[in-house]
Scaffold this motif. Sequence first.
Motif, PDB file in Angstrom:
ATOM      1  N   ASN A  89       0.830  -1.206   0.000  1.00  0.00           N
ATOM      2  CA  ASN A  89       0.000   0.000   0.000  1.00  0.00           C
ATOM      3  C   ASN A  89       0.858   1.248   0.000  1.00  0.00           C
ATOM      4  OD1 ASN A  89      -2.451  -1.323  -0.054  1.00  0.00           O
ATOM      5  ND2 ASN A  89      -2.808  -1.175   2.150  1.00  0.00           N
ATOM      6  N   HIS A  90       1.962   1.225   0.741  1.00  0.00           N
ATOM      7  CA  HIS A  90       2.887   2.361   0.721  1.00  0.00           C
ATOM      8  C   HIS A  90       3.580   2.486  -0.632  1.00  0.00           C
ATOM      9  CE1 HIS A  90       6.176   5.073   1.841  1.00  0.00           C
ATOM     10  NE2 HIS A  90       6.976   4.202   1.272  1.00  0.00           N
ATOM     11  N   ILE A  91       4.090   1.390  -1.145  1.00  0.00           N
ATOM     12  CA  ILE A  91       4.848   1.420  -2.400  1.00  0.00           C
ATOM     13  C   ILE A  91       3.991   1.934  -3.550  1.00  0.00           C
ATOM     14  CG2 ILE A  91       5.979  -0.055  -4.127  1.00  0.00           C
ATOM     15  CD1 ILE A  91       6.916  -1.833  -1.797  1.00  0.00           C
ATOM     16  N   LEU A  92       2.715   1.562  -3.561  1.00  0.00           N
ATOM     17  CA  LEU A  92       1.840   1.894  -4.696  1.00  0.00           C
ATOM     18  C   LEU A  92       0.844   3.010  -4.387  1.00  0.00           C
ATOM     19  CD1 LEU A  92       1.107  -1.718  -6.032  1.00  0.00           C
ATOM     20  CD2 LEU A  92       2.748  -0.051  -6.902  1.00  0.00           C
ATOM     21  N   ARG A  93       1.040   3.729  -3.299  1.00  0.00           N
ATOM     22  CA  ARG A  93       0.107   4.812  -2.957  1.00  0.00           C
ATOM     23  C   ARG A  93       0.115   5.873  -4.058  1.00  0.00           C
ATOM     24  NH1 ARG A  93       4.927   5.838  -1.131  1.00  0.00           N
ATOM     25  NH2 ARG A  93       5.618   7.938  -0.504  1.00  0.00           N
ATOM     26  N   TYR A  94      -0.980   6.589  -4.173  1.00  0.00           N
ATOM     27  CA  TYR A  94      -1.117   7.604  -5.220  1.00  0.00           C
ATOM     28  C   TYR A  94      -0.273   8.825  -4.889  1.00  0.00           C
ATOM     29  CZ  TYR A  94      -3.236  10.949  -8.428  1.00  0.00           C
ATOM     30  OH  TYR A  94      -3.444  11.893  -9.405  1.00  0.00           O
ATOM     31  N   ARG A  95       0.572   9.230  -5.866  1.00  0.00           N
ATOM     32  CA  ARG A  95       1.419  10.418  -5.714  1.00  0.00           C
ATOM     33  C   ARG A  95       1.292  11.342  -6.923  1.00  0.00           C
ATOM     34  NH1 ARG A  95       6.655   6.932  -4.477  1.00  0.00           N
ATOM     35  NH2 ARG A  95       5.326   5.391  -5.515  1.00  0.00           N
TER      36      ARG A  95
ATOM     37  N   PHE B 271       8.156  -0.367  10.812  1.00  0.00           N
ATOM     38  CA  PHE B 271       7.555   0.688   9.997  1.00  0.00           C
ATOM     39  C   PHE B 271       6.252   1.159  10.642  1.00  0.00           C
ATOM     40  CE2 PHE B 271      10.061  -2.028   7.296  1.00  0.00           C
ATOM     41  CZ  PHE B 271      10.726  -1.154   6.448  1.00  0.00           C
ATOM     42  N   TYR B 272       6.060   2.473  10.674  1.00  0.00           N
ATOM     43  CA  TYR B 272       4.840   3.083  11.200  1.00  0.00           C
ATOM     44  C   TYR B 272       4.142   3.779  10.033  1.00  0.00           C
ATOM     45  CZ  TYR B 272       7.277   2.143  15.553  1.00  0.00           C
ATOM     46  OH  TYR B 272       7.948   1.517  16.588  1.00  0.00           O
ATOM     47  N   VAL B 273       2.985   3.234   9.627  1.00  0.00           N
ATOM     48  CA  VAL B 273       2.338   3.600   8.370  1.00  0.00           C
ATOM     49  C   VAL B 273       1.018   4.305   8.649  1.00  0.00           C
ATOM     50  CG1 VAL B 273       1.600   2.755   6.112  1.00  0.00           C
ATOM     51  CG2 VAL B 273       3.391   1.521   7.377  1.00  0.00           C
ATOM     52  N   ASP B 274       0.876   5.502   8.137  1.00  0.00           N
ATOM     53  CA  ASP B 274      -0.306   6.327   8.350  1.00  0.00           C
ATOM     54  C   ASP B 274      -1.559   5.653   7.809  1.00  0.00           C
ATOM     55  OD1 ASP B 274      -1.951   8.559   8.848  1.00  0.00           O
ATOM     56  OD2 ASP B 274      -1.482   9.454   6.900  1.00  0.00           O
ATOM     57  N   GLU B 275      -2.610   5.526   8.628  1.00  0.00           N
ATOM     58  CA  GLU B 275      -3.834   4.883   8.165  1.00  0.00           C
ATOM     59  C   GLU B 275      -4.569   5.730   7.130  1.00  0.00           C
ATOM     60  OE1 GLU B 275      -7.029   4.332  10.928  1.00  0.00           O
ATOM     61  OE2 GLU B 275      -7.023   6.406  11.619  1.00  0.00           O
ATOM     62  N   ASP B 276      -4.375   7.057   7.154  1.00  0.00           N
ATOM     63  CA  ASP B 276      -5.112   7.948   6.262  1.00  0.00           C
ATOM     64  C   ASP B 276      -4.507   8.081   4.880  1.00  0.00           C
ATOM     65  OD1 ASP B 276      -7.147   8.587   8.029  1.00  0.00           O
ATOM     66  OD2 ASP B 276      -6.085  10.309   8.869  1.00  0.00           O
ATOM     67  N   SER B 277      -3.249   7.670   4.698  1.00  0.00           N
ATOM     68  CA  SER B 277      -2.578   7.904   3.413  1.00  0.00           C
ATOM     69  C   SER B 277      -1.719   6.752   2.930  1.00  0.00           C
ATOM     70  CB  SER B 277      -1.690   9.151   3.530  1.00  0.00           C
ATOM     71  OG  SER B 277      -0.640   8.920   4.460  1.00  0.00           O
ATOM     72  N   TRP B 278      -1.411   5.784   3.795  1.00  0.00           N
ATOM     73  CA  TRP B 278      -0.484   4.693   3.519  1.00  0.00           C
ATOM     74  C   TRP B 278       0.954   5.177   3.347  1.00  0.00           C
ATOM     75  CZ3 TRP B 278      -2.463   0.592   5.292  1.00  0.00           C
ATOM     76  CH2 TRP B 278      -3.836   0.337   5.156  1.00  0.00           C
ATOM     77  N   GLN B 279       1.239   6.373   3.815  1.00  0.00           N
ATOM     78  CA  GLN B 279       2.594   6.905   3.832  1.00  0.00           C
ATOM     79  C   GLN B 279       3.316   6.404   5.089  1.00  0.00           C
ATOM     80  OE1 GLN B 279       4.605   9.256   1.896  1.00  0.00           O
ATOM     81  NE2 GLN B 279       6.084   8.532   3.403  1.00  0.00           N
ATOM     82  N   ILE B 280       4.529   5.847   4.916  1.00  0.00           N
ATOM     83  CA  ILE B 280       5.359   5.510   6.073  1.00  0.00           C
ATOM     84  C   ILE B 280       5.825   6.813   6.709  1.00  0.00           C
ATOM     85  CG2 ILE B 280       7.493   4.434   6.861  1.00  0.00           C
ATOM     86  CD1 ILE B 280       7.213   2.435   4.555  1.00  0.00           C
ATOM     87  N   LEU B 281       5.561   6.973   8.004  1.00  0.00           N
ATOM     88  CA  LEU B 281       5.873   8.203   8.708  1.00  0.00           C
ATOM     89  C   LEU B 281       7.158   8.100   9.525  1.00  0.00           C
ATOM     90  CD1 LEU B 281       2.290   9.030  10.029  1.00  0.00           C
ATOM     91  CD2 LEU B 281       3.418   9.979   8.014  1.00  0.00           C
ATOM     92  N   ALA B 282       7.487   6.917  10.011  1.00  0.00           N
ATOM     93  CA  ALA B 282       8.691   6.728  10.814  1.00  0.00           C
ATOM     94  C   ALA B 282       9.123   5.270  10.715  1.00  0.00           C
ATOM     95  CB  ALA B 282       8.436   7.112  12.276  1.00  0.00           C
ATOM     96  N   THR B 283      10.420   5.029  10.898  1.00  0.00           N
ATOM     97  CA  THR B 283      10.947   3.667  10.875  1.00  0.00           C
ATOM     98  C   THR B 283      12.061   3.540  11.902  1.00  0.00           C
ATOM     99  OG1 THR B 283      12.715   4.018   9.247  1.00  0.00           O
ATOM    100  CG2 THR B 283      10.514   3.521   8.381  1.00  0.00           C
ATOM    101  N   GLU B 284      12.331   2.292  12.265  1.00  0.00           N
ATOM    102  CA  GLU B 284      13.491   1.956  13.096  1.00  0.00           C
ATOM    103  C   GLU B 284      14.271   0.867  12.384  1.00  0.00           C
ATOM    104  OE1 GLU B 284      10.569   2.779  16.847  1.00  0.00           O
ATOM    105  OE2 GLU B 284      11.135   0.723  16.294  1.00  0.00           O
ATOM    106  N   GLU B 285      15.590   1.018  12.366  1.00  0.00           N
ATOM    107  CA  GLU B 285      16.466   0.053  11.704  1.00  0.00           C
ATOM    108  C   GLU B 285      17.443  -0.524  12.734  1.00  0.00           C
ATOM    109  OE1 GLU B 285      14.590   2.640   8.932  1.00  0.00           O
ATOM    110  OE2 GLU B 285      16.240   3.319  10.232  1.00  0.00           O
ATOM    111  N   TYR B 286      17.548  -1.859  12.775  1.00  0.00           N
ATOM    112  CA  TYR B 286      18.356  -2.561  13.764  1.00  0.00           C
ATOM    113  C   TYR B 286      19.534  -3.261  13.086  1.00  0.00           C
ATOM    114  CZ  TYR B 286      14.524  -1.775  17.018  1.00  0.00           C
ATOM    115  OH  TYR B 286      13.569  -1.187  17.815  1.00  0.00           O
ATOM    116  N   ASP B 287      20.671  -3.317  13.795  1.00  0.00           N
ATOM    117  CA  ASP B 287      21.870  -3.938  13.232  1.00  0.00           C
ATOM    118  C   ASP B 287      21.845  -5.451  13.414  1.00  0.00           C
ATOM    119  OD1 ASP B 287      22.585  -4.475  15.879  1.00  0.00           O
ATOM    120  OD2 ASP B 287      24.084  -2.879  15.980  1.00  0.00           O
ATOM    121  N   GLY B 288      22.958  -6.103  13.079  1.00  0.00           N
ATOM    122  CA  GLY B 288      23.024  -7.556  13.141  1.00  0.00           C
ATOM    123  C   GLY B 288      22.920  -8.120  14.539  1.00  0.00           C
TER     124      GLY B 288
END
Length: 452
Positions: A169-175, A365-382
Amino acid sequence: MRNQWVAGFTVALFGLSGVALAKVGESEAQRLGNELTPVGAERQGNVSGSIPVWTGGLTKPPADWKPGQVETNPFPEDEPLFVITGDNVELYRDKLTDGHIRMLEQYGPEFVMPVYQTRRTAAFPEDVYEKSRENARSAELLANGNGVRDTIMTSPFPIPKNGLEVIWNHILRYRGEELSFRSASATPQVNGSYNQVVNQYDYFFAYSRRGANLADIDNKIFYLKTDTIAPSSLAGTITLVHETLDQIRSPRLAWRYDAGSRRLRRSPNLAYETDLPNSSSLRSVDQKDMYNGAPNQYDWELKGKREIFVPYNAYKLHDADVQPDDVIRPQHINQELARYELHRVWVVEAKLRTGISHIYSRRVFYVDEDSWQILATEEYDGNDELWRVSEAHNISYYSEPVFWTTMEMTYDLNAQRYYIDGLDNGFPAYDFEPGFRGNQFSASAARRAARR
């Protein structure tokens, strides 16, 4: 539990090989536009009223805005309701991401989160809403989840059943159908000094063209050409990307023209964990637009929904009078220009598959319910230690009703540096009707443009 879940369910994604996942039934699809918004969000607000009812989003620009201008702030009178700091973080822990908690604790009094009234501004054209309803009835994941079928124009799964559907939904959201704009990126040193890289961006969204169907678009989501304008050492560099829908069947196509060698070459490694060009190794290619590319390296799990404070309605950061020097500070941006609001988000966790190599072993990933835009992320190491935190500061654009980023940044908690993209201040407004044609984005066209 470290965090409280608004919806305490977990939907794990297993066994996608072999068959596609089913589309929703007719009775469920009829919820869209009723108790759900046309894109699948909960129409009603929360019990306390701190999240309001969605009433259609921001559909009319402010009276002081004119076509061709940079978007002005529709809420100039808004003041922060309160400010979250490292000293009072415990009061708000249940409504913060782990990444924001870490930043509040690590960066001390300089990093704060001003929280404003929640305004559900996300809005899209009516025909996008109609396609969303159609997609709900027809869209399916392809085998292994590496693509989708029977969908077009916008997010395919407005009523998602698993983490992969949310990510698609995020990848293909309307832009929009096409877009042209200029902006800068930077990787400030620990002391805040920086140099800008200015790029011209030209997008042609084949997937979102009105009247298009999957057969017409030749497995393409969009075409992108970037032309580096500054500094002089990089000026003339051109990158061309053909973003494919099923990147396993037909991988992303990318070319790069180096002004020094005066040759356009294929860039087969412009994907996954490869360093994003000009990011000083602070961001990977698949973090552009918060997440992009084939999802085949991770197992995706839908953790549910939460009410959390997220970047939203970033008109102060987008303001035409704000300059990069006003935004960039040592270790993080000027948080006085940031705006956070309480919104409902889908939470998706991605864990690296066994035998796969990537710099991030786990991502949230934290994805907005109103737009399917990812608003924030966390990335973890090995070692499963929190390494990086990313934010997308978004606005609703006026000339084309879309909700999209104006600025993105990735914070490296170990290096205490960050990558920032979207410094469009001082440049013309985004042009959503540049009049592109698809053949302008061929390799031969890029080669001709480079030689001029």
